[in-house]
Design a protein around this motif. Structure first.
Motif, short mmCIF file in Angstrom:
data_model
loop_
_atom_site.label_atom_id
_atom_site.label_comp_id
_atom_site.label_asym_id
_atom_site.label_seq_id
_atom_site.Cartn_x
_atom_site.Cartn_y
_atom_site.Cartn_z
N ARG A 122 10.95 -5.90 -4.87
CA ARG A 122 10.28 -6.05 -6.05
C ARG A 122 11.23 -5.73 -7.23
N ARG A 123 10.71 -6.00 -8.49
CA ARG A 123 11.39 -5.67 -9.79
C ARG A 123 11.33 -4.20 -9.89
N SER A 125 10.51 -2.80 -12.61
CA SER A 125 9.29 -2.67 -13.49
C SER A 125 7.90 -2.45 -12.37
N ASP A 126 8.06 -2.89 -11.26
CA ASP A 126 6.96 -2.86 -10.34
C ASP A 126 7.00 -1.57 -9.57
N PRO A 164 2.58 -0.02 -16.98
CA PRO A 164 3.67 -1.15 -16.42
C PRO A 164 4.05 -2.17 -17.39
N ARG A 168 8.15 -3.95 -19.02
CA ARG A 168 8.37 -5.40 -19.41
C ARG A 168 8.82 -5.56 -20.75
N ARG A 172 12.17 -6.70 -22.55
CA ARG A 172 12.38 -7.98 -23.26
C ARG A 172 12.85 -7.64 -24.74
#
Lengths: 392, 207
Positions: A122-123, A125-126, A164, A168, A172
């Motif tokens: 997973r990333r 962030s997950d 969550p 992200r 970004r």
């Protein structure tokens, strides 16, 4: 929620650690340099996917692995049991290139991280927020008297575990900002045209609005919760207030939680273009946010005594614990890194009381007497020595 | 372990090892292995490799229409009268043309940008083949009615896509973007949040 299993391989001072943990209070005794902080930071890393202290990822890998393994890697694994059921988390930190043996270096190598949740890649962030922790550290006083970056970090680590989407947006926003600042520099040098900013302004506004709104919401509630904690802790009974200080023009500082914030931010980024170009940097936005902390109306960073600042930092962390429980209905795991020994009996009792209100807490201390055994009824005790954790 | 680049090999061998090492994805050990392979191989094989290397530099040109690398100008695709001349697919790199051709699902023309807008890498719109695209679409003889922007779905790819769509809108050309979402044959359970979120946002009517 609780950490029911932890395995560390080649992580800092731990070559192989494999432990099951029950709910409740766990006290880890160890001399200075025995790796107490490493243990709690490893747990925090599984929670936040970022290091509690600044530094390169390569530093997470043990020296033995770096010296002997052709492909040195650190492996952190955990099983979490909480209201959402059972989850396994894995983080692998591996060096990017094979190093020739014998070429000893004092610099930690460049490293990359891989994340798995329930065995699936997973990333980051997950992974963040599957294990929620609140780390109390002696460095927390830096939240009060340190630079704004420390307070933004506090916001980011706290909110990331709860939302969550925030992670992200944070990633970004960071990438957009780098591109926007590079473009501002190009424009300052009279290359390109300002219309190229349209995309970056819009993206900065969209991601930035997520950050600003989440920070405003968090701090308005934390203001109440931390003030309550502070009232219990402080001897003089000063009133603590904490407030969001967004790095925005005055007319934008109100109504941050109302709809349409992204378009208001986009208009702001557009309006500040000429000044931004002249300075070749983005002058407004959440990357320059701060938190105001006031004791009876005076800025705590400059006016409060060292003791008062420590009490304030403690109140902030206790507020964070209450907020995490309130938002999720499931108490976070508390990590108290050598903070009890510096507190007087009354404050220690207050923090210990908070420790007994959550499902699980890990306390490190170098001192057999602080906290005393009778202050922590039913606590499981461990000795940490030579990278080994032994129940005692 | 010995440093393969600092061995006592004869200078021609060292030179070849270094040349291989400069290639992307080739480490010192691989470079050494390749160099000794060439050394042991028949002379004809070495000549064939050398010829291939020179040929790629001397015989490959950029197609004046689509800016793709090609053996002739205009390229095979631009010359093909069977292709749909009303649609142009804009991609970042020549390899993206190969990927889209492999689908056999696209019969239009291409335009290769040779990069994306990325201010932090000091790449602006003027550094990639956007002016050439604009010139091509402004040509009085153009039949193009739709431009599909197939840049990568990352920040820089999106920035480039938006820049292009702004430029083309005044020309009355329809600008579309590749759909993004779940990969075919994938398991929903294993999709990451961002991809799944996008798939939800850009969901389609079941026909």
């Amino acid at each position: 929620m609780r950490l029911s299993h932890l395995a560390l391989t080649h992580v800092r001072s731990f070559e192989h650690l494999d432990m099951d943990f029950e709910p409740g209070v766990h006290v880890v005794y160890g001399e200075n340099g025995s790796g107490k902080t490493n243990l709690l930071e490893a747990i925090a890393l599984l929670s936040t996917a970022r290091r509690a202290r600044a530094g390169r990822d390569g530093e997470l890998i043990s020296w033995t692995a770096l010296a002997e393994d052709p492909l040195p890697a650190a492996q952190l694994s955990a099983r979490i049991d909480g209201a959402a059921g059972s989850t396994t988390l894995d983080i692998t930190v591996m060096t990017r290139a094979v190093r020739d043996a014998g070429t000893a270096s004092t610099e930690p190598p460049a490293a990359s991280r891989r994340f798995r949740v329930n065995g699936v890649a997973r990333r980051a962030s997950d992974l963040i927020g599957r294990l929620r922790t609140v780390l109390f550290s002696v460095d927390d006083v830096g939240l009060v008297d340190g630079a704004p970056a420390a307070r933004r970090r506090f916001l980011d680590v706290t909110i990331s575990q709860l939302e969550p989407l925030y992670v992200r947006a944070l990633q970004r926003y960071g990438r957009v900002l780098v591109q926007r600042n590079s473009l501002l520099k190009r424009l300052q040098e009279r290359r390109g045209d300002a219309g190229e900013l349209d995309f970056w302004d819009q993206e900065a506004a969209t991601a930035g609005a997520v950050l600003v709104r989440a920070r405003a919401e968090l701090l308005s509630r934390l203001d109440e919760l931390a003030s309550d904690s502070h009232r219990d802790l402080s001897t003089k009974g000063e009133q603590l207030r904490i407030a969001y200080e967004p790095a925005l023009p005055d007319d934008l500082r109100e109504g941050l939680c109302e709809p349409g914030l992204d378009s208001r931010l986009a208009a702001m980024f557009r309006a500040t273009r000429p000044l931004d170009i002249r300075r070749a940097m983005t002058l407004h936005g959440p990357h320059r946010d701060d938190i105001a902390m006031l004791l009876d109306g005076h800025a705590a960073g400059s006016f409060a005594s060292r003791g008062e600042q420590r009490t304030l930092a403690l109140a902030l962390r206790l507020g964070e614990v209450a907020l995490s429980r309130e938002r999720t209905g499931d108490a976070p795991v508390l990590l108290l890194d050598d903070v009890l020994s510096e507190l007087d009996v009354r404050r220690r009792a207050r923090v210990v009381a908070a420790a007994y209100e959550v499902d699980q807490v890990f306390i490190t201390t170098p001192d057999e007497d602080r906290p005393r055994i009778e202050e922590l009824p039913g606590a499981r005790r461990y000795a940490l020595e030579g990278g080994t954790l032994t129940p005692r | 372990m010995l440093d393969p680049l600092a061995t006592d090999s004869a200078p021609p061998i060292t030179r070849l090892v270094e040349a291989f090492h400069r290639l992307p994805g080739i480490g010192p050990k691989s470079a050494q292995r390749l160099a000794y392979h060439v050394l042991r191989a028949p002379a004809a094989e070495a000549h064939a490799l050398a010829d291939a290397l020179v040929a790629v530099k001397e015989q490959i040109v950029l197609c004046a229409h689509c800016q793709n690398v090609a053996e002739q100008n205009p390229c095979r695709i631009c010359q093909d009268t069977g292709r749909d001349r009303t649609v142009v697919c804009v991609v970042e790199e020549p390899l993206d043309v190969v990927a889209i051709e492999r689908t056999h699902g696209f019969r239009g023309l291409f335009h290769v940008l040779h990069g994306v807008i990325s201010p932090s890498d000091n790449v602006g719109p003027e550094d990639i083949k956007i002016a050439e695209l604009l010139a091509r679409l402004r040509d009085v003889d153009t039949e193009v009615t739709e431009v599909i922007v197939a840049t990568n779905p990352n920040l820089e790819g999106e920035a480039t896509a938006m820049y292009i769509s702004r430029l083309l809108r005044p020309l009355g050309i329809r600008v579309t973007r590749l759909a993004s979402g779940l990969p075919a044959g994938a398991d929903l359970e294993y999709a990451d949040n961002l991809t799944l979120g996008r798939a939800l946002e850009f969901r389609q009517e079941v026909r």
